[in-house]
Design a protein around this motif. Structure first.
Motif, PDB file in Angstrom:
ATOM      1  N   PRO A   1       0.815  -1.224   0.000  1.00 33.73           N
ATOM      2  CA  PRO A   1       0.000   0.000   0.000  1.00 33.73           C
ATOM      3  C   PRO A   1       0.846   1.272   0.000  1.00 33.73           C
ATOM      4  CG  PRO A   1      -0.815  -1.580   1.615  1.00 33.73           C
ATOM      5  CD  PRO A   1       0.516  -2.089   1.159  1.00 33.73           C
ATOM      6  N   TYR A   2       2.003   1.231   0.647  1.00 32.12           N
ATOM      7  CA  TYR A   2       2.826   2.434   0.784  1.00 32.12           C
ATOM      8  C   TYR A   2       3.683   2.691  -0.456  1.00 32.12           C
ATOM      9  CZ  TYR A   2       1.146   1.221   5.347  1.00 32.12           C
ATOM     10  OH  TYR A   2       0.319   0.863   6.379  1.00 32.12           O
ATOM     11  N   VAL A   3       4.156   1.615  -1.105  1.00 31.35           N
ATOM     12  CA  VAL A   3       4.827   1.788  -2.393  1.00 31.35           C
ATOM     13  C   VAL A   3       3.839   2.357  -3.409  1.00 31.35           C
ATOM     14  CG1 VAL A   3       5.895   0.586  -4.342  1.00 31.35           C
ATOM     15  CG2 VAL A   3       6.538  -0.029  -2.011  1.00 31.35           C
ATOM     16  N   THR A   4       2.637   1.792  -3.424  1.00 31.03           N
ATOM     17  CA  THR A   4       1.624   2.264  -4.370  1.00 31.03           C
ATOM     18  C   THR A   4       1.258   3.719  -4.097  1.00 31.03           C
ATOM     19  OG1 THR A   4       0.744   0.007  -4.444  1.00 31.03           O
ATOM     20  CG2 THR A   4      -0.631   1.746  -5.361  1.00 31.03           C
ATOM     21  N   ASP A   5       1.146   4.081  -2.828  1.00 30.92           N
ATOM     22  CA  ASP A   5       0.835   5.468  -2.467  1.00 30.92           C
ATOM     23  C   ASP A   5       1.940   6.416  -2.924  1.00 30.92           C
ATOM     24  OD1 ASP A   5      -0.902   7.365  -1.141  1.00 30.92           O
ATOM     25  OD2 ASP A   5       0.610   7.497   0.437  1.00 30.92           O
ATOM     26  N   TYR A   6       3.187   5.965  -2.826  1.00 33.30           N
ATOM     27  CA  TYR A   6       4.315   6.796  -3.261  1.00 33.30           C
ATOM     28  C   TYR A   6       4.310   6.995  -4.774  1.00 33.30           C
ATOM     29  CZ  TYR A   6       9.074   8.506  -3.838  1.00 33.30           C
ATOM     30  OH  TYR A   6      10.172   9.266  -4.170  1.00 33.30           O
ATOM     31  N   LEU A   7       3.874   5.971  -5.513  1.00 34.97           N
ATOM     32  CA  LEU A   7       3.996   6.010  -6.971  1.00 34.97           C
ATOM     33  C   LEU A   7       2.741   6.451  -7.703  1.00 34.97           C
ATOM     34  CD1 LEU A   7       6.000   2.714  -7.620  1.00 34.97           C
ATOM     35  CD2 LEU A   7       6.862   5.061  -7.606  1.00 34.97           C
ATOM     36  N   VAL A   8       1.588   6.400  -7.043  1.00 36.35           N
ATOM     37  CA  VAL A   8       0.341   6.606  -7.775  1.00 36.35           C
ATOM     38  C   VAL A   8       0.251   8.003  -8.387  1.00 36.35           C
ATOM     39  CG1 VAL A   8      -1.081   7.407  -5.821  1.00 36.35           C
ATOM     40  CG2 VAL A   8      -2.120   6.057  -7.692  1.00 36.35           C
ATOM     41  N   ARG A   9       0.854   8.985  -7.760  1.00 37.36           N
ATOM     42  CA  ARG A   9       0.845  10.335  -8.339  1.00 37.36           C
ATOM     43  C   ARG A   9       1.941  10.493  -9.383  1.00 37.36           C
ATOM     44  NH1 ARG A   9      -0.062  10.484  -3.110  1.00 37.36           N
ATOM     45  NH2 ARG A   9       2.131  10.764  -2.578  1.00 37.36           N
ATOM     46  N   ARG A  10       2.902   9.605  -9.376  1.00 41.70           N
ATOM     47  CA  ARG A  10       4.018   9.683 -10.318  1.00 41.70           C
ATOM     48  C   ARG A  10       3.768   8.842 -11.563  1.00 41.70           C
ATOM     49  NH1 ARG A  10       5.572  10.185  -5.108  1.00 41.70           N
ATOM     50  NH2 ARG A  10       7.231  11.691  -4.622  1.00 41.70           N
ATOM     51  N   ALA A  11       2.857   7.906 -11.477  1.00 39.75           N
ATOM     52  CA  ALA A  11       2.495   7.077 -12.628  1.00 39.75           C
ATOM     53  C   ALA A  11       0.973   6.907 -12.653  1.00 39.75           C
ATOM     54  CB  ALA A  11       3.188   5.719 -12.553  1.00 39.75           C
ATOM     55  N   PRO A  12       0.238   8.015 -12.751  1.00 37.75           N
ATOM     56  CA  PRO A  12      -1.222   7.934 -12.630  1.00 37.75           C
ATOM     57  C   PRO A  12      -1.892   7.125 -13.734  1.00 37.75           C
ATOM     58  CG  PRO A  12      -0.537  10.126 -13.359  1.00 37.75           C
ATOM     59  CD  PRO A  12       0.707   9.403 -12.955  1.00 37.75           C
ATOM     60  N   ARG A  13      -1.340   7.163 -14.939  1.00 40.21           N
ATOM     61  CA  ARG A  13      -2.020   6.468 -16.034  1.00 40.21           C
ATOM     62  C   ARG A  13      -1.922   4.949 -15.902  1.00 40.21           C
ATOM     63  NH1 ARG A  13      -1.304   7.529 -22.561  1.00 40.21           N
ATOM     64  NH2 ARG A  13      -2.875   6.007 -23.214  1.00 40.21           N
ATOM     65  N   PRO A  14      -0.717   4.355 -15.792  1.00 39.81           N
ATOM     66  CA  PRO A  14      -0.676   2.889 -15.684  1.00 39.81           C
ATOM     67  C   PRO A  14      -1.307   2.358 -14.399  1.00 39.81           C
ATOM     68  CG  PRO A  14       1.524   3.830 -15.422  1.00 39.81           C
ATOM     69  CD  PRO A  14       0.640   4.927 -15.897  1.00 39.81           C
ATOM     70  N   LEU A  15      -1.064   3.036 -13.278  1.00 38.44           N
ATOM     71  CA  LEU A  15      -1.670   2.568 -12.036  1.00 38.44           C
ATOM     72  C   LEU A  15      -3.175   2.838 -12.035  1.00 38.44           C
ATOM     73  CD1 LEU A  15       1.096   3.444  -9.440  1.00 38.44           C
ATOM     74  CD2 LEU A  15       0.448   1.198 -10.307  1.00 38.44           C
ATOM     75  N   GLY A  16      -3.589   3.852 -12.792  1.00 37.85           N
ATOM     76  CA  GLY A  16      -5.021   4.102 -12.948  1.00 37.85           C
ATOM     77  C   GLY A  16      -5.721   2.962 -13.668  1.00 37.85           C
ATOM     78  N   ARG A  17      -5.019   2.312 -14.582  1.00 34.11           N
ATOM     79  CA  ARG A  17      -5.589   1.156 -15.271  1.00 34.11           C
ATOM     80  C   ARG A  17      -5.805  -0.001 -14.298  1.00 34.11           C
ATOM     81  NH1 ARG A  17      -1.879  -0.127 -20.327  1.00 34.11           N
ATOM     82  NH2 ARG A  17      -3.678  -1.414 -20.952  1.00 34.11           N
ATOM     83  N   ILE A  18      -4.867  -0.183 -13.371  1.00 31.37           N
ATOM     84  CA  ILE A  18      -5.039  -1.210 -12.348  1.00 31.37           C
ATOM     85  C   ILE A  18      -6.221  -0.858 -11.445  1.00 31.37           C
ATOM     86  CG2 ILE A  18      -3.998  -2.293 -10.318  1.00 31.37           C
ATOM     87  CD1 ILE A  18      -2.632  -3.303 -12.754  1.00 31.37           C
ATOM     88  N   ALA A  19      -6.282   0.399 -11.009  1.00 26.82           N
ATOM     89  CA  ALA A  19      -7.366   0.829 -10.120  1.00 26.82           C
ATOM     90  C   ALA A  19      -8.722   0.646 -10.785  1.00 26.82           C
ATOM     91  CB  ALA A  19      -7.152   2.293  -9.724  1.00 26.82           C
ATOM     92  N   ALA A  20      -8.819   1.005 -12.063  1.00 28.03           N
ATOM     93  CA  ALA A  20     -10.092   0.868 -12.773  1.00 28.03           C
ATOM     94  C   ALA A  20     -10.491  -0.595 -12.889  1.00 28.03           C
ATOM     95  CB  ALA A  20      -9.985   1.510 -14.154  1.00 28.03           C
ATOM     96  N   ALA A  21      -9.520  -1.466 -13.133  1.00 26.12           N
ATOM     97  CA  ALA A  21      -9.822  -2.890 -13.247  1.00 26.12           C
ATOM     98  C   ALA A  21     -10.333  -3.454 -11.926  1.00 26.12           C
ATOM     99  CB  ALA A  21      -8.573  -3.646 -13.697  1.00 26.12           C
ATOM    100  N   ILE A  22      -9.741  -3.003 -10.826  1.00 27.27           N
ATOM    101  CA  ILE A  22     -10.159  -3.468  -9.503  1.00 27.27           C
ATOM    102  C   ILE A  22     -11.495  -2.852  -9.109  1.00 27.27           C
ATOM    103  CG2 ILE A  22      -9.569  -3.345  -7.036  1.00 27.27           C
ATOM    104  CD1 ILE A  22      -6.671  -3.733  -7.799  1.00 27.27           C
TER     105      ILE A  22
END
Length: 368
Positions: free
Chosen positions: A268-289
């Motif tokens: 959760p903390y790695v993802t929190d650190y990166l989610v603003r730095r890679a919003p598009r690819p991690l956004g695809r994961i979030a949308a799928a979930i």
């Protein structure tokens, strides 16, 4: 619109096993899979706890079984890999059969790294290791990654029935490990466009199946979906890995934390650190979930499964954090172009930020 342009690494990157056999009861085909490889002396490798299952599968292999090595442990100590090579040689083995989780598959990889013996993997957890030619071996107290097509299993046999005896808590931590593969792979430029959809569907399947497992631990459907999601997550991991694995491998190799739990606590903390730095690819994961709050959702999944979310729950003190930061920064060459795809540089500040958040154990986003 500019023309597309990309390059994916060759060799072990984005390479997956040549043959997959998936379905309830398919482990009964194991002798046929050994024969298909042209092998006559298969050494069954498993953990001490999985020895009874190893015995059962050895019986299925019959006279093509060269014996069993029930000594696998997590993090693959290099000394154990050497002993395994000696055992394989003395048994005249021409094939390795990994039965169990990442520990068994990892030991087979450690043996194959120098012997080049083909591997048949029969996974019972959701580690995804069976899909890759990567292996972390612990040398002098530090887990260091090795890569070779010699370690890529030739065949993987997925039988969800074999995972039904896996305790729910261990299964849940292993599922979080699979989610970590999807998340740590999706933003890497080294990930093949052919495998990026595997990260997305893998995350979707695992995130949906984990609550189903918690609701009904005996449900074969949930175990099947988790194994399928782990298969996809492992395929995605072949594109490479980044800061999530750098931190989790440090906890495992240097502090003795079980692999799935190491991933669970820091994810959760790695993802929190990166989610603003890679919003598009991690956004695809979030949308799928199906969430607009990915770090918090991952924290919620861990808590709902009764898994730890603080480093202290894994036995680490604040005094251990600085050592962990140093090891995470030096165990891998983050300047290597194949590992440099992190959305943000793997710096001391980045790793310390993640470790600090994992020390507090607070839910990312502020709600708990």
């Amino acid at each position: 619109m500019s023309a597309r342009s990309f390059t994916t690494p060759g060799g072990v990157h984005n390479a997956t096993p040549a043959r997959i056999v998936f379905g309830a009861g398919r482990s009964t085909d194991l002798r046929a899979e050994v024969t298909r490889l042209g092998a006559r002396r298969a050494l069954v490798v498993t953990t001490p706890g999985r020895a009874p299952l190893g015995d059962r599968l050895a019986e299925l292999i019959g006279d093509r079984c060269a014996g069993m090595l029930p000594e696998a442990v997590s993090q693959v100590p290099v000394e154990l890999a050497r002993r395994g090579r000696e055992k394989a040689a003395s048994a005249g083995a021409d094939c390795l059969v990994a039965v169990g989780g990442g520990a068994a598959t990892g030991l087979c990889k450690g043996i194959a790294y120098e012997t080049r013996l083909p591997i048949i993997a029969v996974p019972t957890t959701y580690s995804g290791s069976e899909m890759t030619g990567f292996c972390g071996m612990t040398i002098d107290g530090v887990k260091r990654m090795h890569e070779s097509t010699a370690m890529l299993p030739a065949t993987v046999v997925y039988d969800p029935r074999l995972s039904q005896s896996l305790p729910v808590t261990i299964g849940a931590a292993s599922a979080m490990n699979a989610l970590a593969h999807c998340i740590d792979a999706i933003y890497l430029p080294s990930l093949s466009p052919l495998l990026a959809p595997a990260a997305i569907e893998g995350a979707q399947v695992v995130a949906a199946a984990l609550p189903a497992l918690l609701a009904d631990p005996d449900a074969l459907d949930a175990r099947t979906e988790l194994l399928y999601g782990a298969h996809l997550a492992g395929a995605a991991l072949t594109g490479g890995f980044a800061i999530q694995h750098a931190v989790a491998h440090t906890l495992g190799g240097s502090f003795g934390v079980e692999h799935g739990l190491a991933h669970t606590v820091v994810l959760p903390y790695v993802t929190d650190y990166l989610v603003r730095r890679a919003p598009r690819p991690l956004g695809r994961i979030a949308a799928a979930i199906g969430t607009d709050e990915l770090p918090g959702h991952l924290w919620d999944l861990a808590v709902s499964a009764g898994l730890p979310v603080r480093l202290a729950d894994l036995g680490l003190s604040r005094d251990d954090i600085e050592r962990a930061v140093r090891i995470a920064l030096t165990a891998e060459d983050h300047a290597d172009p194949r590992l440099a795809g992190n959305p943000a540089p793997v710096t001391e500040e980045a790793v310390r930020t993640i470790m600090t958040e994992a020390t507090s154990g607070a839910r990312p986003g502020g709600a708990s």
